[in-house]
Design a protein around this motif. Sequence first.
Motif, PDB file in Angstrom:
ATOM      1  N   TYR A  73      47.265  59.774   4.081  1.00 23.94           N
ATOM      2  CA  TYR A  73      47.760  59.580   5.446  1.00 23.94           C
ATOM      3  C   TYR A  73      49.211  59.098   5.443  1.00 23.94           C
ATOM      4  N   GLY A  74      49.997  59.679   6.342  1.00 26.93           N
ATOM      5  CA  GLY A  74      51.358  59.226   6.556  1.00 26.93           C
ATOM      6  C   GLY A  74      52.428  60.007   5.819  1.00 26.93           C
ATOM      7  N   GLU A  75      52.020  60.894   4.902  1.00 22.72           N
ATOM      8  CA  GLU A  75      53.006  61.634   4.117  1.00 22.72           C
ATOM      9  C   GLU A  75      53.278  63.035   4.666  1.00 22.72           C
ATOM     10  N   MET A  76      52.299  63.641   5.296  1.00 23.08           N
ATOM     11  CA  MET A  76      52.443  64.988   5.843  1.00 23.08           C
ATOM     12  C   MET A  76      52.302  64.939   7.362  1.00 23.08           C
ATOM     13  N   VAL A  77      52.944  65.877   8.046  1.00 23.41           N
ATOM     14  CA  VAL A  77      52.764  66.016   9.495  1.00 23.41           C
ATOM     15  C   VAL A  77      51.578  66.944   9.720  1.00 23.41           C
ATOM     16  N   LEU A  78      50.457  66.394  10.136  1.00 25.65           N
ATOM     17  CA  LEU A  78      49.222  67.143  10.332  1.00 25.65           C
ATOM     18  C   LEU A  78      48.919  67.187  11.831  1.00 25.65           C
ATOM     19  N   GLU A  79      48.877  68.372  12.373  1.00 26.04           N
ATOM     20  CA  GLU A  79      48.733  68.533  13.819  1.00 26.04           C
ATOM     21  C   GLU A  79      47.525  67.788  14.396  1.00 26.04           C
ATOM     22  N   PRO A  80      46.327  67.847  13.781  1.00 29.04           N
ATOM     23  CA  PRO A  80      45.184  67.140  14.382  1.00 29.04           C
ATOM     24  C   PRO A  80      45.417  65.634  14.501  1.00 29.04           C
ATOM     25  N   GLN A  81      46.065  65.027  13.476  1.00 24.75           N
ATOM     26  CA  GLN A  81      46.361  63.593  13.544  1.00 24.75           C
ATOM     27  C   GLN A  81      47.332  63.285  14.673  1.00 24.75           C
ATOM     28  N   VAL A  82      48.374  64.106  14.793  1.00 23.72           N
ATOM     29  CA  VAL A  82      49.407  63.863  15.804  1.00 23.72           C
ATOM     30  C   VAL A  82      48.829  64.002  17.202  1.00 23.72           C
ATOM     31  N   LEU A  83      48.054  65.059  17.432  1.00 26.06           N
ATOM     32  CA  LEU A  83      47.469  65.266  18.753  1.00 26.06           C
ATOM     33  C   LEU A  83      46.493  64.148  19.105  1.00 26.06           C
ATOM     34  N   LEU A  84      45.706  63.709  18.120  1.00 23.07           N
ATOM     35  CA  LEU A  84      44.787  62.604  18.364  1.00 23.07           C
ATOM     36  C   LEU A  84      45.551  61.323  18.696  1.00 23.07           C
ATOM     37  N   ALA A  85      46.576  61.015  17.918  1.00 19.75           N
ATOM     38  CA  ALA A  85      47.355  59.800  18.169  1.00 19.75           C
ATOM     39  C   ALA A  85      47.980  59.833  19.560  1.00 19.75           C
ATOM     40  N   GLU A  86      48.529  60.972  19.935  1.00 16.93           N
ATOM     41  CA  GLU A  86      49.131  61.090  21.266  1.00 16.93           C
ATOM     42  C   GLU A  86      48.094  60.862  22.365  1.00 16.93           C
ATOM     43  N   LYS A  87      46.944  61.514  22.252  1.00 15.64           N
ATOM     44  CA  LYS A  87      45.897  61.380  23.275  1.00 15.64           C
ATOM     45  C   LYS A  87      45.366  59.954  23.335  1.00 15.64           C
ATOM     46  N   LEU A  88      45.089  59.372  22.167  1.00 25.34           N
ATOM     47  CA  LEU A  88      44.509  58.033  22.137  1.00 25.34           C
ATOM     48  C   LEU A  88      45.496  56.994  22.667  1.00 25.34           C
ATOM     49  N   CYS A  89      46.741  57.038  22.214  1.00 27.95           N
ATOM     50  CA  CYS A  89      47.730  56.066  22.687  1.00 27.95           C
ATOM     51  C   CYS A  89      47.968  56.205  24.189  1.00 27.95           C
ATOM     52  N   THR A  90      47.972  57.450  24.691  1.00 26.60           N
ATOM     53  CA  THR A  90      48.147  57.667  26.131  1.00 26.60           C
ATOM     54  C   THR A  90      46.989  57.070  26.916  1.00 26.60           C
TER      55      THR A  90
END
Length: 409
Positions: A73-90
Amino acid sequence: MKEKFFRYLAQTSEAPLGIVVEEAEGCWLTDAEGRRYLDLISGIAVANLGHRHPVVEQAVSRQIGRYWHVHVYGEMVLEPQVLLAEKLCTLVMKAFERATGQQAPPLQYYPTNSGTEANEGALKLARKFTGRKKFIAFVDSYHGDTFGSLSVTGREVYRRPFQPLLADVTFLPYGEMSGWDVIDTATAAVIAEPVQGEAGIIVPPSDFFAALRHACDRAGALLILDEVQTAFGRTGRWFAFEHWGIRPDILTVGKALGGGLPIGGFIAPQPIMATLSRNPPLSHVTTFGGHPVASAAAHATLCLMERDDLPAEAEKKGRYLGHMLISLKGKFSRLIRDVRGIGLMWGLELASDELCDRFLNMSLSKGLLFCRTLHGRPVIRISPPLIIGEGELASAVAVMEGILNDLAA
Protein backbone atom coordinates in the motif's frame (compact mmCIF):
# COMPACT_ATOMS: atom_id res chain seq x y z
CA MET A 1 -16.49 -31.72 6.31
CA LYS A 2 -17.33 -31.12 9.96
CA GLU A 3 -14.75 -33.69 11.09
CA LYS A 4 -12.05 -31.88 9.06
CA PHE A 5 -13.23 -28.58 10.55
CA PHE A 6 -12.44 -29.83 14.04
CA ARG A 7 -9.27 -31.66 12.97
CA TYR A 8 -7.47 -29.00 10.94
CA LEU A 9 -8.82 -25.58 11.96
CA ALA A 10 -7.76 -24.06 15.28
CA GLN A 11 -10.84 -23.80 17.45
CA THR A 12 -11.85 -20.59 19.21
CA SER A 13 -14.26 -22.30 21.60
CA GLU A 14 -15.25 -25.77 22.73
CA ALA A 15 -18.76 -25.43 21.28
CA PRO A 16 -18.86 -23.71 17.87
CA LEU A 17 -22.17 -23.49 16.02
CA GLY A 18 -20.84 -26.01 13.52
CA ILE A 19 -23.28 -25.23 10.70
CA VAL A 20 -21.84 -26.49 7.42
CA VAL A 21 -22.63 -23.52 5.18
CA GLU A 22 -23.52 -24.38 1.60
CA GLU A 23 -24.78 -21.02 0.37
CA ALA A 24 -25.58 -17.50 1.56
CA GLU A 25 -27.76 -15.02 -0.27
CA GLY A 26 -29.61 -11.92 0.91
CA CYS A 27 -30.66 -12.42 4.53
CA TRP A 28 -30.54 -16.22 4.39
CA LEU A 29 -27.97 -18.99 4.93
CA THR A 30 -28.41 -22.55 3.67
CA ASP A 31 -26.58 -25.48 5.20
CA ALA A 32 -25.30 -28.67 3.58
CA GLU A 33 -28.56 -30.45 4.38
CA GLY A 34 -30.67 -27.77 2.69
CA ARG A 35 -31.90 -26.13 5.90
CA ARG A 36 -32.35 -22.36 5.73
CA TYR A 37 -31.58 -19.85 8.49
CA LEU A 38 -32.66 -16.22 8.70
CA ASP A 39 -29.46 -14.32 9.48
CA LEU A 40 -30.15 -11.89 12.32
CA ILE A 41 -26.51 -11.16 13.15
CA SER A 42 -24.95 -10.35 9.73
CA GLY A 43 -21.63 -11.94 10.59
CA ILE A 44 -21.49 -9.50 13.56
CA ALA A 45 -22.61 -6.37 11.67
CA VAL A 46 -20.68 -7.18 8.48
CA ALA A 47 -23.36 -8.10 5.93
CA ASN A 48 -25.26 -4.79 5.97
CA LEU A 49 -26.16 -5.41 2.30
CA GLY A 50 -26.97 -9.02 2.99
CA HIS A 51 -24.92 -11.85 1.55
CA ARG A 52 -23.50 -11.92 -1.97
CA HIS A 53 -25.13 -8.74 -3.20
CA PRO A 54 -25.02 -8.86 -7.02
CA VAL A 55 -23.69 -5.29 -7.37
CA VAL A 56 -20.73 -6.08 -5.08
CA GLU A 57 -20.22 -9.42 -6.80
CA GLN A 58 -19.99 -7.65 -10.18
CA ALA A 59 -17.47 -5.12 -8.81
CA VAL A 60 -15.31 -7.94 -7.45
CA SER A 61 -15.51 -9.85 -10.72
CA ARG A 62 -14.47 -6.79 -12.75
CA GLN A 63 -11.47 -6.12 -10.52
CA ILE A 64 -10.34 -9.74 -10.51
CA GLY A 65 -10.23 -9.47 -14.30
CA ARG A 66 -7.86 -6.46 -14.10
CA TYR A 67 -5.29 -7.06 -11.31
CA TRP A 68 -5.03 -8.29 -7.74
CA HIS A 69 -2.15 -7.46 -5.40
CA VAL A 70 0.68 -5.66 -7.21
CA HIS A 71 2.69 -3.84 -4.51
CA VAL A 72 2.47 -2.74 -0.88
CA TYR A 73 0.00 0.00 0.00
CA GLY A 74 1.09 3.53 -0.82
CA GLU A 75 3.60 2.79 -3.57
CA MET A 76 1.33 2.41 -6.61
CA VAL A 77 -1.67 4.44 -7.77
CA LEU A 78 -4.46 1.84 -7.74
CA GLU A 79 -7.83 3.05 -8.98
CA PRO A 80 -9.99 0.97 -6.55
CA GLN A 81 -8.09 2.38 -3.54
CA VAL A 82 -8.35 5.96 -4.80
CA LEU A 83 -12.06 5.73 -5.59
CA LEU A 84 -12.76 4.14 -2.21
CA ALA A 85 -10.76 6.79 -0.35
CA GLU A 86 -12.57 9.58 -2.20
CA LYS A 87 -16.02 8.11 -1.50
CA LEU A 88 -15.29 7.29 2.13
CA CYS A 89 -13.69 10.65 2.97
CA THR A 90 -16.56 12.48 1.25
CA LEU A 91 -19.14 10.54 3.26
CA VAL A 92 -17.30 11.21 6.53
CA MET A 93 -16.90 14.92 5.74
CA LYS A 94 -20.65 15.21 5.04
CA ALA A 95 -21.35 13.41 8.32
CA PHE A 96 -19.03 15.81 10.19
CA GLU A 97 -20.92 18.76 8.73
CA ARG A 98 -24.34 17.27 9.57
CA ALA A 99 -23.21 16.54 13.11
CA THR A 100 -21.60 19.88 13.91
CA GLY A 101 -22.98 22.37 11.40
CA GLN A 102 -19.38 23.35 10.61
CA GLN A 103 -17.25 22.86 7.55
CA ALA A 104 -15.25 19.65 7.75
CA PRO A 105 -11.45 19.63 7.32
CA PRO A 106 -9.91 17.74 4.37
CA LEU A 107 -9.66 14.09 5.35
CA GLN A 108 -7.48 11.16 4.36
CA TYR A 109 -8.04 7.41 4.66
CA TYR A 110 -5.48 4.75 5.58
CA PRO A 111 -6.77 1.28 4.58
CA THR A 112 -6.20 -1.81 6.71
CA ASN A 113 -7.24 -5.44 6.57
CA SER A 114 -9.54 -5.29 9.59
CA GLY A 115 -11.06 -3.15 12.32
CA THR A 116 -8.49 -4.31 14.86
CA GLU A 117 -5.68 -3.13 12.59
CA ALA A 118 -7.53 0.16 12.14
CA ASN A 119 -7.50 0.68 15.90
CA GLU A 120 -3.81 -0.25 16.07
CA GLY A 121 -3.04 2.35 13.42
CA ALA A 122 -5.16 4.99 15.14
CA LEU A 123 -3.33 4.50 18.44
CA LYS A 124 0.06 4.75 16.73
CA LEU A 125 -1.04 7.85 14.83
CA ALA A 126 -2.24 9.53 18.03
CA ARG A 127 1.10 8.93 19.76
CA LYS A 128 3.16 10.07 16.80
CA PHE A 129 1.10 13.22 16.19
CA THR A 130 0.87 14.36 19.82
CA GLY A 131 4.23 13.11 21.09
CA ARG A 132 2.35 11.89 24.17
CA LYS A 133 2.19 8.38 25.62
CA LYS A 134 -0.98 8.00 27.69
CA PHE A 135 -4.32 6.60 26.52
CA ILE A 136 -7.74 6.77 28.13
CA ALA A 137 -10.30 4.05 27.39
CA PHE A 138 -13.52 2.79 28.97
CA VAL A 139 -14.58 -0.09 31.18
CA ASP A 140 -16.30 -2.90 29.23
CA SER A 141 -14.99 -1.61 25.89
CA TYR A 142 -13.83 -3.89 23.11
CA HIS A 143 -11.35 -2.70 20.45
CA GLY A 144 -9.74 -5.93 19.18
CA ASP A 145 -7.39 -8.76 20.06
CA THR A 146 -3.91 -7.56 19.04
CA PHE A 147 -1.67 -6.21 21.80
CA GLY A 148 -2.33 -2.54 21.18
CA SER A 149 -6.08 -2.83 20.70
CA LEU A 150 -6.31 -5.30 23.58
CA SER A 151 -4.44 -2.83 25.79
CA VAL A 152 -7.31 -0.33 25.43
CA THR A 153 -10.01 -2.99 25.75
CA GLY A 154 -11.64 -2.59 29.14
CA ARG A 155 -12.51 -6.19 29.91
CA GLU A 156 -10.24 -8.19 32.19
CA VAL A 157 -11.48 -11.53 30.87
CA TYR A 158 -9.78 -10.72 27.55
CA ARG A 159 -6.75 -8.94 29.00
CA ARG A 160 -5.72 -11.25 31.83
CA PRO A 161 -4.24 -14.17 29.81
CA PHE A 162 -1.97 -11.84 27.80
CA GLN A 163 -0.65 -9.38 30.36
CA PRO A 164 1.52 -7.39 30.63
CA LEU A 165 0.06 -5.15 27.94
CA LEU A 166 0.82 -1.53 27.01
CA ALA A 167 1.45 0.70 29.98
CA ASP A 168 -0.11 4.15 30.41
CA VAL A 169 -3.73 3.15 29.81
CA THR A 170 -6.41 4.37 32.23
CA PHE A 171 -10.01 3.10 32.16
CA LEU A 172 -13.04 5.22 33.02
CA PRO A 173 -16.67 4.15 33.54
CA TYR A 174 -18.54 4.32 30.23
CA GLY A 175 -21.47 6.72 30.21
CA GLU A 176 -20.43 8.45 33.44
CA MET A 177 -18.96 11.94 33.47
CA SER A 178 -16.69 11.56 36.48
CA GLY A 179 -12.96 11.17 37.03
CA TRP A 180 -12.19 12.99 33.82
CA ASP A 181 -9.32 14.93 35.37
CA VAL A 182 -7.14 12.03 34.14
CA ILE A 183 -7.67 13.36 30.60
CA ASP A 184 -4.71 15.71 30.86
CA THR A 185 -1.81 17.18 28.91
CA ALA A 186 0.01 13.81 29.00
CA THR A 187 -2.89 12.11 27.18
CA ALA A 188 -2.35 11.25 23.52
CA ALA A 189 -5.94 10.12 22.93
CA VAL A 190 -9.20 8.90 24.36
CA ILE A 191 -10.67 5.91 22.50
CA ALA A 192 -14.34 4.99 22.73
CA GLU A 193 -17.09 3.06 20.99
CA PRO A 194 -20.16 5.23 20.27
CA VAL A 195 -22.25 2.20 21.30
CA GLN A 196 -20.54 -0.55 23.27
CA GLY A 197 -21.34 -3.68 21.30
CA GLU A 198 -19.58 -6.57 23.00
CA ALA A 199 -20.54 -5.18 26.41
CA GLY A 200 -24.21 -5.82 25.62
CA ILE A 201 -25.37 -3.00 23.29
CA ILE A 202 -24.84 -0.12 25.72
CA VAL A 203 -26.06 3.24 24.40
CA PRO A 204 -24.56 6.22 26.31
CA PRO A 205 -26.50 9.16 27.79
CA SER A 206 -27.26 11.86 25.24
CA ASP A 207 -24.79 14.38 26.72
CA PHE A 208 -21.89 11.96 27.22
CA PHE A 209 -19.99 12.47 23.99
CA ALA A 210 -20.35 16.24 23.89
CA ALA A 211 -18.76 16.38 27.33
CA LEU A 212 -16.05 13.93 26.29
CA ARG A 213 -15.26 16.00 23.21
CA HIS A 214 -14.93 19.09 25.44
CA ALA A 215 -12.62 17.26 27.87
CA CYS A 216 -10.35 16.16 25.00
CA ASP A 217 -10.23 19.68 23.55
CA ARG A 218 -9.37 21.15 26.95
CA ALA A 219 -6.42 18.75 27.34
CA GLY A 220 -5.27 18.86 23.72
CA ALA A 221 -5.90 15.11 23.46
CA LEU A 222 -7.26 13.41 20.36
CA LEU A 223 -10.63 11.65 20.37
CA ILE A 224 -10.63 8.28 18.57
CA LEU A 225 -14.06 6.84 17.84
CA ASP A 226 -14.10 3.12 17.14
CA GLU A 227 -16.97 2.74 14.65
CA VAL A 228 -15.86 -0.66 13.42
CA GLN A 229 -19.28 -2.07 14.35
CA THR A 230 -21.50 1.03 14.26
CA ALA A 231 -20.54 2.72 10.97
CA PHE A 232 -22.32 2.54 7.62
CA GLY A 233 -25.91 2.80 8.73
CA ARG A 234 -26.01 0.26 11.54
CA THR A 235 -27.38 2.79 14.08
CA GLY A 236 -29.68 4.57 11.62
CA ARG A 237 -27.08 7.18 10.65
CA TRP A 238 -24.11 6.83 8.32
CA PHE A 239 -21.91 7.10 11.40
CA ALA A 240 -23.01 6.83 15.02
CA PHE A 241 -21.24 10.03 16.08
CA GLU A 242 -23.93 11.92 14.16
CA HIS A 243 -26.42 11.08 16.92
CA TRP A 244 -24.43 13.16 19.41
CA GLY A 245 -23.43 16.20 17.36
CA ILE A 246 -19.67 15.77 17.63
CA ARG A 247 -16.81 14.74 15.38
CA PRO A 248 -13.81 12.60 16.27
CA ASP A 249 -10.20 13.42 15.45
CA ILE A 250 -9.63 9.87 14.21
CA LEU A 251 -12.39 7.53 13.05
CA THR A 252 -11.86 3.78 12.72
CA VAL A 253 -14.01 1.55 10.51
CA GLY A 254 -14.18 -2.07 9.37
CA LYS A 255 -16.75 -4.87 9.31
CA ALA A 256 -19.50 -3.64 6.95
CA LEU A 257 -17.16 -1.52 4.81
CA GLY A 258 -16.20 -4.32 2.41
CA GLY A 259 -19.66 -5.73 1.75
CA GLY A 260 -18.39 -9.07 3.05
CA LEU A 261 -14.73 -8.78 2.04
CA PRO A 262 -12.04 -8.02 4.66
CA ILE A 263 -11.09 -4.34 4.80
CA GLY A 264 -10.99 -1.59 7.41
CA GLY A 265 -9.17 1.64 8.01
CA PHE A 266 -8.78 4.88 9.88
CA ILE A 267 -9.69 8.39 8.74
CA ALA A 268 -8.25 11.65 10.04
CA PRO A 269 -7.59 15.24 8.91
CA GLN A 270 -4.65 15.56 6.53
CA PRO A 271 -2.33 17.40 9.00
CA ILE A 272 -2.72 14.56 11.53
CA MET A 273 -2.35 11.78 8.96
CA ALA A 274 0.75 13.41 7.44
CA THR A 275 2.80 12.50 10.51
CA LEU A 276 2.93 8.88 9.30
CA SER A 277 4.85 9.92 6.17
CA ARG A 278 7.81 11.58 7.88
CA ASN A 279 10.32 11.28 10.76
CA PRO A 280 10.74 8.58 9.52
CA PRO A 281 8.79 7.99 6.31
CA LEU A 282 7.11 4.60 6.03
CA SER A 283 6.61 4.58 9.79
CA HIS A 284 3.33 2.68 9.46
CA VAL A 285 3.02 0.33 6.50
CA THR A 286 0.83 -2.55 5.32
CA THR A 287 1.21 -5.16 2.60
CA PHE A 288 -2.41 -6.11 1.95
CA GLY A 289 -4.30 -3.15 3.46
CA GLY A 290 -6.56 -1.70 0.77
CA HIS A 291 -6.28 -4.79 -1.42
CA PRO A 292 -7.62 -3.83 -4.88
CA VAL A 293 -10.37 -6.47 -4.88
CA ALA A 294 -11.54 -5.58 -1.36
CA SER A 295 -11.36 -1.87 -2.23
CA ALA A 296 -13.54 -2.43 -5.30
CA ALA A 297 -16.07 -4.30 -3.15
CA ALA A 298 -16.02 -1.53 -0.53
CA HIS A 299 -16.51 1.23 -3.10
CA ALA A 300 -19.47 -0.62 -4.63
CA THR A 301 -20.90 -1.18 -1.14
CA LEU A 302 -20.77 2.50 -0.21
CA CYS A 303 -22.25 3.60 -3.54
CA LEU A 304 -25.11 1.12 -3.17
CA MET A 305 -25.80 2.16 0.43
CA GLU A 306 -25.89 5.78 -0.67
CA ARG A 307 -28.14 5.06 -3.65
CA ASP A 308 -30.68 3.15 -1.53
CA ASP A 309 -30.24 5.35 1.60
CA LEU A 310 -29.78 2.30 3.79
CA PRO A 311 -29.07 4.33 6.96
CA ALA A 312 -32.60 5.72 6.72
CA GLU A 313 -33.90 2.20 6.13
CA ALA A 314 -32.08 1.03 9.25
CA GLU A 315 -33.60 3.83 11.30
CA LYS A 316 -37.14 3.00 10.13
CA LYS A 317 -36.78 -0.76 10.50
CA GLY A 318 -34.99 -0.30 13.81
CA ARG A 319 -37.96 1.58 15.25
CA TYR A 320 -40.23 -1.22 14.04
CA LEU A 321 -38.02 -3.95 15.51
CA GLY A 322 -37.50 -2.06 18.77
CA HIS A 323 -41.24 -1.63 19.28
CA MET A 324 -41.76 -5.40 18.87
CA LEU A 325 -38.87 -6.28 21.20
CA ILE A 326 -40.13 -3.92 23.90
CA SER A 327 -43.53 -5.56 23.54
CA LEU A 328 -41.88 -8.93 24.16
CA LYS A 329 -40.30 -7.56 27.32
CA GLY A 330 -43.73 -6.52 28.55
CA LYS A 331 -45.09 -10.02 27.97
CA PHE A 332 -42.09 -11.87 29.40
CA SER A 333 -40.78 -9.60 32.13
CA ARG A 334 -39.64 -12.61 34.18
CA LEU A 335 -37.39 -13.80 31.36
CA ILE A 336 -36.26 -10.51 29.82
CA ARG A 337 -34.34 -8.05 31.99
CA ASP A 338 -33.87 -5.32 29.43
CA VAL A 339 -34.12 -4.35 25.78
CA ARG A 340 -31.54 -1.86 24.44
CA GLY A 341 -30.73 -0.62 21.00
CA ILE A 342 -30.46 1.96 18.29
CA GLY A 343 -31.10 1.57 14.56
CA LEU A 344 -30.70 -2.11 13.69
CA MET A 345 -28.36 -2.82 16.61
CA TRP A 346 -30.29 -4.36 19.51
CA GLY A 347 -29.63 -6.41 22.60
CA LEU A 348 -32.13 -8.59 24.44
CA GLU A 349 -30.82 -9.16 27.96
CA LEU A 350 -32.24 -12.34 29.48
CA ALA A 351 -32.44 -13.33 33.11
CA SER A 352 -29.49 -15.76 33.14
CA ASP A 353 -26.68 -17.27 31.09
CA GLU A 354 -28.43 -20.62 31.10
CA LEU A 355 -31.62 -19.06 29.74
CA CYS A 356 -29.62 -17.22 27.10
CA ASP A 357 -27.97 -20.43 25.88
CA ARG A 358 -31.29 -22.29 25.77
CA PHE A 359 -32.86 -19.45 23.79
CA LEU A 360 -30.02 -19.49 21.25
CA ASN A 361 -30.19 -23.28 20.80
CA MET A 362 -33.96 -23.22 20.34
CA SER A 363 -33.71 -20.33 17.89
CA LEU A 364 -31.18 -22.20 15.78
CA SER A 365 -33.43 -25.27 15.69
CA LYS A 366 -36.22 -23.04 14.34
CA GLY A 367 -34.09 -21.41 11.66
CA LEU A 368 -33.10 -18.15 13.37
CA LEU A 369 -29.42 -17.27 13.62
CA PHE A 370 -28.46 -15.01 16.54
CA CYS A 371 -25.40 -14.84 18.75
CA ARG A 372 -24.75 -13.56 22.24
CA THR A 373 -22.28 -11.02 23.54
CA LEU A 374 -19.28 -12.80 25.01
CA HIS A 375 -18.05 -13.09 28.60
CA GLY A 376 -20.49 -10.62 30.10
CA ARG A 377 -24.19 -9.98 30.35
CA PRO A 378 -26.55 -12.70 29.00
CA VAL A 379 -27.49 -10.63 25.94
CA ILE A 380 -28.89 -11.88 22.65
CA ARG A 381 -27.35 -9.69 19.97
CA ILE A 382 -29.66 -8.74 17.07
CA SER A 383 -28.01 -7.03 14.08
CA PRO A 384 -29.72 -8.16 10.87
CA PRO A 385 -28.76 -7.00 7.38
CA LEU A 386 -30.03 -3.48 6.71
CA ILE A 387 -31.88 -4.82 3.67
CA ILE A 388 -34.09 -7.13 5.77
CA GLY A 389 -37.81 -6.75 5.17
CA GLU A 390 -40.31 -5.79 7.86
CA GLY A 391 -42.13 -9.04 7.12
CA GLU A 392 -39.00 -11.03 7.87
CA LEU A 393 -38.52 -9.09 11.11
CA ALA A 394 -42.13 -9.70 12.15
CA SER A 395 -41.82 -13.43 11.40
CA ALA A 396 -38.60 -13.64 13.41
CA VAL A 397 -40.16 -11.92 16.42
CA ALA A 398 -43.17 -14.27 16.21
CA VAL A 399 -40.79 -17.25 16.39
CA MET A 400 -38.98 -15.59 19.30
CA GLU A 401 -42.28 -15.16 21.12
CA GLY A 402 -43.01 -18.86 20.67
CA ILE A 403 -39.61 -19.77 22.10
CA LEU A 404 -40.13 -17.48 25.10
CA ASN A 405 -43.53 -19.07 25.68
CA ASP A 406 -41.87 -22.50 25.78
CA LEU A 407 -39.16 -21.24 28.14
CA ALA A 408 -41.76 -19.68 30.43
CA ALA A 409 -43.79 -22.88 30.67
